[in-house]
Design a protein around this motif. Structure first.
Motif, PDB file in Angstrom:
ATOM      1  N   THR A   2     -39.740 -20.966  20.436  1.00 38.42           N
ATOM      2  CA  THR A   2     -38.580 -21.468  19.491  1.00 38.42           C
ATOM      3  C   THR A   2     -37.813 -22.263  20.096  1.00 38.42           C
ATOM      4  N   PRO A   5     -30.861 -22.166  20.694  1.00 41.70           N
ATOM      5  CA  PRO A   5     -29.773 -22.610  19.823  1.00 41.70           C
ATOM      6  C   PRO A   5     -28.921 -23.981  20.364  1.00 41.70           C
TER       7      PRO A   5
ATOM      8  N   ARG B 114     -37.687 -13.101  29.398  1.00 41.53           N
ATOM      9  CA  ARG B 114     -37.669 -14.427  28.400  1.00 41.53           C
ATOM     10  C   ARG B 114     -37.276 -15.773  29.155  1.00 41.53           C
ATOM     11  N   CYS B 204     -47.749 -12.987  15.545  1.00 42.03           N
ATOM     12  CA  CYS B 204     -47.424 -13.628  16.871  1.00 42.03           C
ATOM     13  C   CYS B 204     -48.455 -13.236  17.876  1.00 42.03           C
ATOM     14  N   ALA B 212     -44.655 -19.483  14.771  1.00 37.56           N
ATOM     15  CA  ALA B 212     -43.476 -20.254  15.138  1.00 37.56           C
ATOM     16  C   ALA B 212     -43.320 -21.160  13.871  1.00 37.56           C
ATOM     17  N   GLY B 215     -42.332 -20.490  10.544  1.00 35.97           N
ATOM     18  CA  GLY B 215     -41.133 -19.865  10.478  1.00 35.97           C
ATOM     19  C   GLY B 215     -40.763 -18.499  10.792  1.00 35.97           C
ATOM     20  N   ILE B 216     -41.568 -18.000  11.796  1.00 35.21           N
ATOM     21  CA  ILE B 216     -40.988 -16.682  12.385  1.00 35.21           C
ATOM     22  C   ILE B 216     -40.341 -16.974  13.549  1.00 35.21           C
ATOM     23  N   ASP B 217     -39.347 -16.207  13.814  1.00 34.80           N
ATOM     24  CA  ASP B 217     -38.633 -16.156  15.040  1.00 34.80           C
ATOM     25  C   ASP B 217     -39.281 -15.442  16.012  1.00 34.80           C
ATOM     26  N   ASN B 219     -39.206 -15.271  19.408  1.00 32.30           N
ATOM     27  CA  ASN B 219     -38.230 -14.623  20.384  1.00 32.30           C
ATOM     28  C   ASN B 219     -37.565 -13.451  19.824  1.00 32.30           C
ATOM     29  N   ARG B 220     -37.271 -13.454  18.574  1.00 32.72           N
ATOM     30  CA  ARG B 220     -36.735 -12.250  17.970  1.00 32.72           C
ATOM     31  C   ARG B 220     -37.917 -11.065  17.808  1.00 32.72           C
ATOM     32  N   THR B 221     -38.990 -11.778  17.572  1.00 36.50           N
ATOM     33  CA  THR B 221     -40.087 -10.604  17.398  1.00 36.50           C
ATOM     34  C   THR B 221     -40.496 -10.183  18.534  1.00 36.50           C
TER      35      THR B 221
END
Lengths: 506, 325
Positions: A2, A5, B114, B204, B212, B215-217, B219-221
């Protein structure tokens, strides 16, 4: 995957976000620091653990984390980042003096902190509504080949190095430089070049390279102590033995790729280490093999006696002769490794290695025997590891399993990766920086004045090493020398930029 | 002399072979206890590998950090706050250790992995090795190099059989370890299988780009995956502390490699596989040290790793990897 931001654009957005990020960083640092830094446990007289609290350490950690986050955010988003950096430096200096000196001039401290804060504020203000342009990347850079001249200068410097040191520091003073810096670095340069064949050229990630180093060292140690063979006979034998083990390891792992290959080679290295440790009848276990015969000048021992090196060449006896000879020996071995690698790259086998690194399936489709290609890479890499190992044994005079742990493998791997996989000069530079750097830590006496007399920087060398590996991967994942010179080219030799180099799939 | 050494019988079987079924049953109990700990760590490896395809080398050291956190919290609870009821102290320590270890793992992922997503293939792995070295040496720097012993707890034993050649016993700590493992695995299984979060994780794992797009985040997952792995490693760390009674800064590496072996044996990417692999590795290790040679128990684990990867790279429950051009 993604998108990040969106970057804040205006002053009104930037400052609050910077402060928010800073506070979050401080909170996380508090969470990280709370149990493991804030509390300490030391066994008392009854061997019961007694708890100590160290809140000042926690406070420092939080401050550092908040400052680092603020700095990173500022540098990331601001165009006038130099103004901001200067301001932060100013503020850090003020805070640092306050923290360490205690009763320094309050005017100076207050002044620098205020000046720093003002500079940062100014930076944010100047920045205003400007947006930050993304960095441009070049994919191909053409450059002339000046490496040959550089290589000759480098060799010249290395050949002169021990003699220069001898004249500059005398016999006693130069020992440290020739031995701790010169010989030590060259061993790692040689190991790095050897591993470079496996990782850099063939693209096979080997985490157990130290196993071959160990095989070489123990081969020489055992042959020399049991059969009284000389170093010059043992050296090729150690290389052959290590290459044999390389093939032995290579056979089963032919089908594996990438991370799996890395883990299997790691396991192999650990098995060799554990066998050396536990097979007491052969290796004498943890105590190791002592009193290995020392190096001789092609048969003439370095002793003070009548038939010794000094007497034969009408010199006054000095232990430095042996060290200098060892230096030239490892220099020669390392250069042989380098020369062999450079030549091999131009042979069909070397091209097959590089093709294998780029794409294994294409390789197989074009009729390259991937089995032989992988095995020769393993065997040749291992052979140079074996040479280096037998040199290590003859230099130390004793070997024990503690010299051949997983950490040694990681050192060699780090040298190859940080230098830039496949780049000979990069590997040499990385070895100088890393091995020389950790040796230099011993000399940093001024840190003792800063952190108190009990502070010993050598204690933290592995900590720094681990952190440096992470930072290096983030900052320059392709190593110091990221470009590659192709071994075959049309008309003009051009360096290939990092983005275009395949990294191999193991 | 050297030939004697080379051909001398090395693996002399121990006398314990004569002790019969009771001895074997005791070893099985010990093996399941150890295997539970390996299984809990292995889940962290297998989930991270499943979702981003990297071997999280630092996971073994996260486990070691969690054991230290549990030790310090336990000391703080018993000596400073003065909780005397051991069960309560244990539960609080377990929960807090899970929380603080998660903070560590989240931070490691955020700082060291990351930024490298999308970088070349070896970069995250080398970064993870660096992180592993950093963690071990950081703990050594702040907590000292010595072994940290804690007073034994849950040490009372129950006799399962008696009167035979060998009395089989079950210590309370073994019951605690097995019970906690079962409870947490159930909770964890529920999260992965039945909640939106678990669904996002599985999505994922199958296809990050597609997830992605839907609409799945991502990075958060991924962050949450690291947090869950670390929480289970913290449980393993606390249980390890109870079982062995001490912890050292270097204790992360060997259990880490064994747990990774367990994950590979069970089929990397498969969560039930990690648990089964952990139990198998635990049992093999215990039986090997009981019947053959305790000097070579680590060699046995590494040898299993090599053999499994060579002959059965997809493991017991894993999916075979198909190579596409």
């Amino acid at each position: 995957m993604t998108a990040a931001p969106p970057r804040p654009q205006t002053l009104g957005e930037k400052l609050p976000q910077a402060l928010r990020e800073t506070i979050i960083a401080a909170l996380i640092a508090a969470g990280l620091a709370f149990p493991i830094i804030a509390l300490g446990a030391e066994p008392d007289i009854n061997n019961q653990l007694a708890l100590q609290t160290r809140w000042s350490w926690v406070f420092t950690t939080i401050l550092l984390a908040a400052g680092a986050r603020f700095l990173a955010f500022t540098l990331e988003t601001m165009r006038s980042r130099f103004v901001a950096a200067a301001g932060l430096l100013c503020a850090a200096f003020g805070l640092g003096t306050w923290y360490f000196a205690g009763v320094a001039d309050p005017l100076l401290i207050g002044g620098t902190i205020v000046a720093g804060a003002a500079a940062i504020a100014l930076g944010y203000f100047i920045d205003g509504d400007a947006d930050v342009a993304p960095k441009k990347r070049t994919t191909v850079s053409a450059q002339d080949d000046t490496s040959t001249a550089l290589a000759f200068i480098g060799i010249g410097v290395l050949v002169a190095f021990p003699l220069v040191m001898l004249f500059a520091f005398g016999e006693a003073g130069s020992l440290k430089w020739i031995n701790n810096y010169g010989v030590q670095i060259l061993i790692f340069v040689m190991l790095g070049w050897g591993l470079n064949i496996v990782i850099g050229l063939a693209g096979l990630l080997d985490l157990g390279y130290v196993a071959f180093y160990a095989v070489g060292a123990y081969t020489y140690a055992l042959l020399a102590t049991h059969f009284q063979l000389s170093f010059w006979i043992c050296l090729p034998l150690a290389g052959i033995m290590a290459a044999f083990w390389g093939v032995l390891l290579g056979f089963p792992v032919l089908r594996l790729r990438g991370d799996y290959l890395a883990i299997v080679t790691l396991a192999f290295g650990e098995i060799i280490h554990l066998v050396l440790l536990n097979w007491v009848e052969l290796t004498n276990g943890e105590a190791g093999i002592l009193s290995i015969p020392r190096i001789t000048f092609f048969g003439i021992p370095f002793t003070a006696e009548e038939n010794g090196f000094a007497a034969t060449f009408w010199l006054e006896f000095s232990p430095i002769h042996r060290t200098i000879f060892l230096f030239y020996l490892i220099l020669a071995l390392a250069l042989v490794t380098n020369f062999a690698t450079l030549r091999l790259r131009r042979l069909p086998i070397g091209r097959a290695w590089e093709a294998l690194r780029e794409d294994e399936i294409a390789c197989r489709s074009l009729g390259i025997n991937t089995t032989n290609t992988k095995l020769t890479a393993f065997a040749l890499g291992a052979m140079f590891g074996g040479f280096a190992g037998s040199f290590f044994a003859v230099r130390q005079g004793f070997v024990n399993p503690n010299s051949f742990t997983f950490m040694e493998s990681v050192w060699i791997l780090a040298i190859v990766v940080l230098g830039g996989m496949g780049s000979q000069i990069g590997v040499a530079l990385a070895a100088i920086v890393m091995v020389g750097g950790t040796e230099l830590l011993r000399e940093l006496d001024f840190l003792k004045q800063l952190f108190g007399p009990e502070f010993n920087p050598v204690q933290y060398r592995m900590l720094i090493f681990g952190l440096a590996m992470v930072l290096m991967m983030i900052w320059r994942p392709r190593g110091f020398i990221a470009t590659r010179t192709p071994s075959i080219f049309l008309k003009k030799r051009k360096a290939v930029a990092a983005d275009l180099v395949g990294e191999g799939h193991g | 002399m050297i030939f004697d050494a080379l051909f001398g019988a090395r693996f002399l079987f121990k006398q314990e072979r004569a002790l019969g079924m009771e001895f074997f049953a005791q070893q099985m109990i010990n093996g399941i206890t150890l295997g539970s700990i390996y299984g809990l760590i292995a889940i962290g490896y297998t989930m991270v590998f499943g979702i981003i395809g990297m071997v999280n080398f630092a996971h073994g050291d996260v486990f070691m950090v969690s054991a230290f956190i549990a030790l310090l919290l336990f000391l703080a609870l018993t000596s400073v706050i003065g909780i005397t009821w051991l069960v309560l102290a244990f539960i609080i320590v377990l929960l807090l250790a899970m929380f603080f270890t998660s903070v560590w793992s989240w931070t490691i992922e955020r700082l060291a992995y990351r930024p490298l997503r999308g970088s070349f293939r070896l970069a995250p792995m080398i970064s993870a090795i660096g992180m592993s070295i950093f963690l071990a040496n950081f703990v050594q720097a702040v907590q000292g190099p010595r072994n940290k012993p804690i007073p034994p707890m849950f040490n009372e034993t129950i006799a399962v059989t008696s009167g035979g050649a060998f009395d089989v016993t079950l210590a309370w700590k073994q019951i605690v370890i097995i019970a906690v493992t079962i409870i947490l695995l159930t909770v964890f299984w529920y999260i992965v299988q039945k909640t939106p979060l678990g669904r996002a994780q599985r999505a994922c794992e199958q296809d990050r780009k597609m997830a992605a797009l839907l609409g799945i985040d991502v990075n958060r997952t991924i962050s949450i995956t690291f947090i869950m792995g670390a929480a289970l490693a913290a449980v393993a760390g606390t249980l390890y502390l109870i079982q062995f009674g001490n912890v050292n800064f270097a204790d992360g590496f060997i259990p880490g490699v064994k747990a990774f072996t367990a994950a590979v044996l069970g089929g990397i990417g498969s969560i039930p596989g990690a648990v089964i692999g952990g139990l198998l590795i635990g049992m093999i290790e215990v039986l090997w040290s009981a019947y053959v040679s305790s000097d070579y128990k680590n060699v046995a684990a590494f040898a299993i790793l090599i053999v499994v990867l060579i002959f059965m790279p997809q493991g017991l429950l894993g999916k075979p990897e198909i190579e596409k051009v």
